[in-house]
Structure formats: structure tokens, C-alpha cells
Write a protein that holds these residues in place. Structure first.
Motif, short mmCIF file in Angstrom:
data_model
loop_
_atom_site.label_atom_id
_atom_site.label_comp_id
_atom_site.label_asym_id
_atom_site.label_seq_id
_atom_site.Cartn_x
_atom_site.Cartn_y
_atom_site.Cartn_z
N SER A 54 12.75 -1.86 -12.85
CA SER A 54 11.96 -2.58 -13.44
C SER A 54 10.85 -1.87 -13.79
O SER A 54 10.00 -1.43 -12.98
N LEU A 77 16.09 -5.01 -17.17
CA LEU A 77 15.51 -5.73 -15.73
C LEU A 77 14.67 -6.22 -15.35
O LEU A 77 14.56 -6.63 -14.24
N THR A 142 14.35 -4.96 -8.59
CA THR A 142 14.01 -6.28 -9.57
C THR A 142 14.02 -6.83 -9.05
O THR A 142 13.21 -7.22 -8.13
#
Length: 181
Positions: A54, A77, A142
Motif C-alpha cells: 500500500s 491495497l 497492507t
């Protein structure tokens, strides 16, 4: 295909706060937590073919600490976008739509944000893409919501049990993804 999901370490945010896509500070215990994650990853994934993260700091920082500074940043993500509720405590949100959202949390978007179904579609799109690339196993840094949805996509939970067994901060979850979603 096997995907190793790594939830970010603990954050310095009051419990019960909607911090979804906000970039929040990490807890003072980051180095200890991150070292524990790094050690676990060494035993699980010696040579991952692809590493994703992410783009939020709490994930990129952990990926870097674990030796993956070039992890592919992917917005799909990211955690749920709570829109106008970001950085508010659930128990202090004065929005009259909150009750309606609690009744239909899967399909109703937060004001100015997204629904869980929206998040599910972007996580599914990400998983379908890496499944289709033939790149083998992957590591993904994530958030808890993304991991819960990956378990759902893999058939390991349903809507009613989606958030039971939510991974702890810094927990590593390996999911065998079926051929198609």
C-alpha cells in the motif's frame, strides 16, 4: 498462487478512530515490531518474485525495513476510504447516516468515501491482476481490511465472518488463492 499478506505494525492513533486512508504515525514500538516481522518473513519467503505495498507510510515503512525498498506501490491495497469520517472516533461521529451505514456497511459508502464493496472490487482487481501475470508467489504489505477481503475472495470467510480473525498488527497471513475469483 500463494500470497503472503503482511499487516502493518501498530499505529499511534486512539483506539476506535476511523483512520482508513489517512497517513498516520507509527507507534514508538515500530522497530521492535518490524524486526519481528522481518525475522518471520526471512523464514517464509526467501526469494519472493514480486513484492507489493500500500502506498500509505505505515506499509511502505515496514516494507523498507524488511528489505523491500522497491516494493511496487499500489493504491488498490489501501484501507477503506472513510471520507468525511476519517480521523474521527466512531463513538463521536455525529453524522445521522452512521446508523444507516452500520445497517448496510457492505454496500453503503461512507460520506465522501467508499463502501466495503468498492474496496472489495479494487482488492479483487489487484489479486486478479497478479494471478494473471504468471509471476508466482508474492508478498503484500497492507492493511487489516484488505487482508480480510483477500480471505473473503479466497473463500475463507463470508460476509458474516469477514472480520472475525482479523490479523494483529505485524501479523503475517499466507493465503492460497484459487485460480479465479
Amino acid at each position: 498462487m500463494e500470497i503472503i499478506f503482511v499487516r502493518h505494525t501498530s499505529v499511534d492513533v486512539a483506539p476506535g478512530t476511523c483512520y482508513g486512508q489517512s497517513d498516520v504515525p507509527l507507534n514508538e514500538s515500530f522497530q521492535q515490531e518490524a524486526e519481528a516481522v522481518r525475522q518471520q518473513l526471512l523464514s517464509k519467503a526467501e526469494h519472493p518474485l514480486r513484492v507489493y505495498t500500500s502506498p500509505l507510510f505505515r506499509c511502505t515503512r515496514l516494507a523498507e525495513y524488511c528489505g523491500f525498498p522497491d516494493a511496487i506501490r499500489d493504491c488498490r491495497l489501501m484501507e477503506l476510504n472513510f471520507g468525511e469520517w476519517e480521523m474521527q472516533r466512531y463513538d463521536s461521529i455525529a453524522d445521522p447516516r452512521l446508523g444507516e451505514w452500520y445497517e448496510n456497511w457492505f454496500d453503503m459508502p461512507t460520506p465522501g468515501g467508499e463502501s466495503l464493496r468498492d474496496q472489495l472490487e479494487r482488492v479483487r482487481d489487484f489479486i486478479d491482476e497478479i494471478r494473471g501475470c504468471g509471476c508466482g508467489n508474492a508478498i503484500v504489505f497492507t492493511h487489516g481490511g484488505v487482508i480480510a477481503l483477500a480471505r473473503y475472495i479466497a473463500g475463507l470467510s463470508d460476509k458474516e465472518t469477514l472480520f472475525s480473525g482479523q490479523p494483529e498488527y505485524g501479523e503475517i497471513i499466507t493465503i492460497e488463492m484459487p485460480a479465479t475469483s
